[in-house]
Enzyme design. Structure first.
Site, short mmCIF file in Angstrom:
data_model
loop_
_atom_site.label_atom_id
_atom_site.label_comp_id
_atom_site.label_asym_id
_atom_site.label_seq_id
_atom_site.Cartn_x
_atom_site.Cartn_y
_atom_site.Cartn_z
N GLY A 35 0.81 -1.38 -0.05
CA GLY A 35 -0.02 0.00 -0.24
C GLY A 35 0.72 1.08 -0.13
O GLY A 35 0.30 2.58 -0.30
N GLU A 36 2.02 1.01 0.25
CA GLU A 36 2.79 2.37 0.06
C GLU A 36 3.11 2.86 -1.08
O GLU A 36 3.04 2.23 -2.30
CB GLU A 36 4.27 1.98 0.79
CG GLU A 36 4.53 1.36 1.96
CD GLU A 36 5.74 1.15 2.64
OE1 GLU A 36 6.78 1.41 1.79
OE2 GLU A 36 5.80 0.79 3.83
N GLN A 94 -8.96 24.00 8.35
CA GLN A 94 -8.86 23.95 9.84
C GLN A 94 -7.58 24.99 10.03
O GLN A 94 -6.61 24.69 10.18
CB GLN A 94 -8.21 22.58 10.10
CG GLN A 94 -9.21 21.50 9.89
CD GLN A 94 -8.90 20.28 10.35
OE1 GLN A 94 -8.37 19.80 11.62
NE2 GLN A 94 -8.82 19.21 9.52
N HIS A 127 -9.32 29.88 2.23
CA HIS A 127 -10.32 30.06 3.10
C HIS A 127 -10.03 31.40 4.09
O HIS A 127 -10.96 32.20 4.36
CB HIS A 127 -10.67 29.03 4.00
CG HIS A 127 -11.63 29.10 5.05
ND1 HIS A 127 -12.98 29.36 4.73
CD2 HIS A 127 -11.67 28.99 6.26
CE1 HIS A 127 -13.76 29.39 5.77
NE2 HIS A 127 -12.89 29.44 6.82
N LYS A 190 -24.60 33.57 8.63
CA LYS A 190 -24.76 32.00 8.90
C LYS A 190 -24.37 31.23 10.06
O LYS A 190 -23.31 31.73 10.71
CB LYS A 190 -23.89 31.37 7.74
CG LYS A 190 -23.82 29.88 7.36
CD LYS A 190 -22.99 29.35 6.29
CE LYS A 190 -21.77 29.11 6.72
NZ LYS A 190 -20.69 28.62 5.78
N ARG A 192 -23.18 27.73 12.00
CA ARG A 192 -22.87 26.31 11.57
C ARG A 192 -22.56 25.53 12.98
O ARG A 192 -21.92 26.14 13.81
CB ARG A 192 -21.47 25.98 10.95
CG ARG A 192 -21.28 24.64 10.72
CD ARG A 192 -19.87 24.36 9.71
NE ARG A 192 -19.82 24.87 8.49
CZ ARG A 192 -20.16 24.34 7.28
NH1 ARG A 192 -20.50 23.23 7.53
NH2 ARG A 192 -20.10 24.95 6.33
N ASP A 217 -17.96 32.57 -3.14
CA ASP A 217 -17.46 31.73 -1.82
C ASP A 217 -16.00 31.04 -2.43
O ASP A 217 -15.77 31.08 -3.41
CB ASP A 217 -18.51 30.77 -1.01
CG ASP A 217 -18.37 30.55 0.16
OD1 ASP A 217 -17.20 31.28 0.76
OD2 ASP A 217 -18.92 29.89 0.77
N THR A 222 -19.22 20.04 1.93
CA THR A 222 -20.19 18.99 1.85
C THR A 222 -21.45 19.50 1.18
O THR A 222 -22.31 18.78 1.16
CB THR A 222 -20.70 18.85 3.45
OG1 THR A 222 -21.25 20.09 4.04
CG2 THR A 222 -19.75 18.36 4.33
C1 R5P Z 1 -17.08 28.62 5.28
O1 R5P Z 1 -16.61 29.45 5.78
C2 R5P Z 1 -16.56 28.60 3.72
O2 R5P Z 1 -16.21 29.52 3.39
C3 R5P Z 1 -17.60 27.62 2.98
O3 R5P Z 1 -18.48 28.31 2.91
C4 R5P Z 1 -17.60 26.28 3.58
O4 R5P Z 1 -16.50 25.44 4.16
C5 R5P Z 1 -18.55 25.20 2.85
O5 R5P Z 1 -18.65 24.33 3.45
P1 R5P Z 1 -19.95 23.36 3.20
O6 R5P Z 1 -19.85 23.03 1.80
O7 R5P Z 1 -19.61 21.88 4.14
O8 R5P Z 1 -21.15 24.02 3.81
#
Ligand code: R5P
Length: 298
Positions: A35-36, A94, A127, A190, A192, A217, A222
């Site tokens: 697997g390497e 992150q 980001h 928003k 989360r 954006d 996800t």
């Molecule tokens: C969040 O602050 C980013 O700018 C994106 O809006 C976010 O990472 C999108 O993530 P997801 O598609 O999981 O909602």
């Protein structure tokens, strides 16, 4: 200069090489039985300046290890300088400690890359614009603003259009886009949930009734932000809702979420490679803006 591509995004790497009119390096990437990863640079690259292209998309950790092996192989083969283009920097979301006990993963990855033979790094639409500061080598933070601006000018009637930031974090990015196009800007408040990841739009700065909303954006992960934002804006009376988002990761069922009828179109770049995307998703090419970031070192 010669270009070498990791296995994550060969089509984009090829386009960058064509744009810059430079040769690509012949290599073989395979796996041992256990697997390497096994990488083998077949061309003589001694004394050459190298452009390495690799996105850290899925399989993320595997692509990072592959990159580190490529860098080591390039150094041992006598590469002069390596310029590294990372169209999508995995772990960049992150960028802070969200809950006590978590790492700053973006910094960990930046540290690893900084401590290799890499000379400089080009990063695309991060980001958080502080992330380049996590590296201890020179960085270029490239924006996809130019190709996205052209896309909007070519494809939308701007008389009823408004730019919308899906959250406060993206406000500065969306402001720049709105100013470039001389359009009004609105912002969504928003929320989360840090445990479930569920996205809930809670408020809107202005009026979008009968407007063509263009959401700008950095990343679809996800797809939760896209689908909840589209539903929210349609409930507020928006006529159309379109998304211009640099990185299309479509984690989990993210691609299926794009079918939601409240979403009119989604425009992403080719920073992450996908085969057979539905017609609703359009691609803008970032090879020219990424190529320009290293032209001075050809
Ligand atoms: C969040 O602050 C980013 O700018 C994106 O809006 C976010 O990472 C999108 O993530 P997801 O598609 O999981 O909602």
């Amino acid at each position: 200069m010669k270009l070498i591509s990791g296995s994550s995004n060969l089509p984009l790497a090829t386009k960058i090489a064509q744009y810059l009119n430079i040769e690509t390096i012949d290599l073989e990437i395979s796996k041992f039985a256990n697997g390497e990863k096994r990488v083998w640079i077949k061309d003589d690259i001694a004394g050459e300046n190298i452009c390495l292209v690799q996105s850290f998309d899925q399989p993320v950790d595997e692509n990072i290890v592959e990159t580190l092996l490529l860098i080591d192989a390039l150094e041992r083969a006598g590469a002069r300088h390596i310029n590294f283009i990372i169209p999508w920097m995995g772990y960049s979301l992150q960028d802070k400690v969200f809950r006590d006990g978590e790492p700053i993963a973006a910094r960990v990855i930046a540290n690893i890359i900084s401590n290799t033979y890499i000379k400089r790094v080009s990063l695309l639409d991060l980001h958080n614009s502080s992330i380049p500061g996590f590296f201890s080598i020179p960085t270029h933070h490239i924006l996809a603003l130019k190709p996205f601006t052209k896309y909007v000018q070519d494809n939308f009637n701007l008389s009823a259009a408004v730019i919308v930031s899906p959250d406060f974090g993206g406000l500065k990015r969306a402001r720049t886009f709105a100013d470039t196009l001389s359009l009004e800007l609105e912002n969504i408040d928003k929320h989360r949930d840090l445990y479930t990841g569920k996205v809930t739009p809670k408020g809107l700065s202005g009026d979008v009734k009968d407007k063509v909303c263009i959401i700008y954006d950095d990343v679809i992960n996800t797809g939760g932000t896209v689908v909840e934002t589209a539903k929210f804006l349609k409930e507020k009376g928006a006529r159309e809702v379109h998304f211009l988002i640099t990185h299309g990761l479509f984690a989990g069922d993210g691609l299926a979420k794009m079918n939601d009828e409240s979403i009119d179109s989604v425009v992403i770049t080719n920073s992450v490679h996908h085969e057979n995307l539905p017609d609703k998703i359009k691609i803008v090419d970032v090879a020219p803006v990424l190529g320009e970031s290293i032209r001075a070192w050809i």
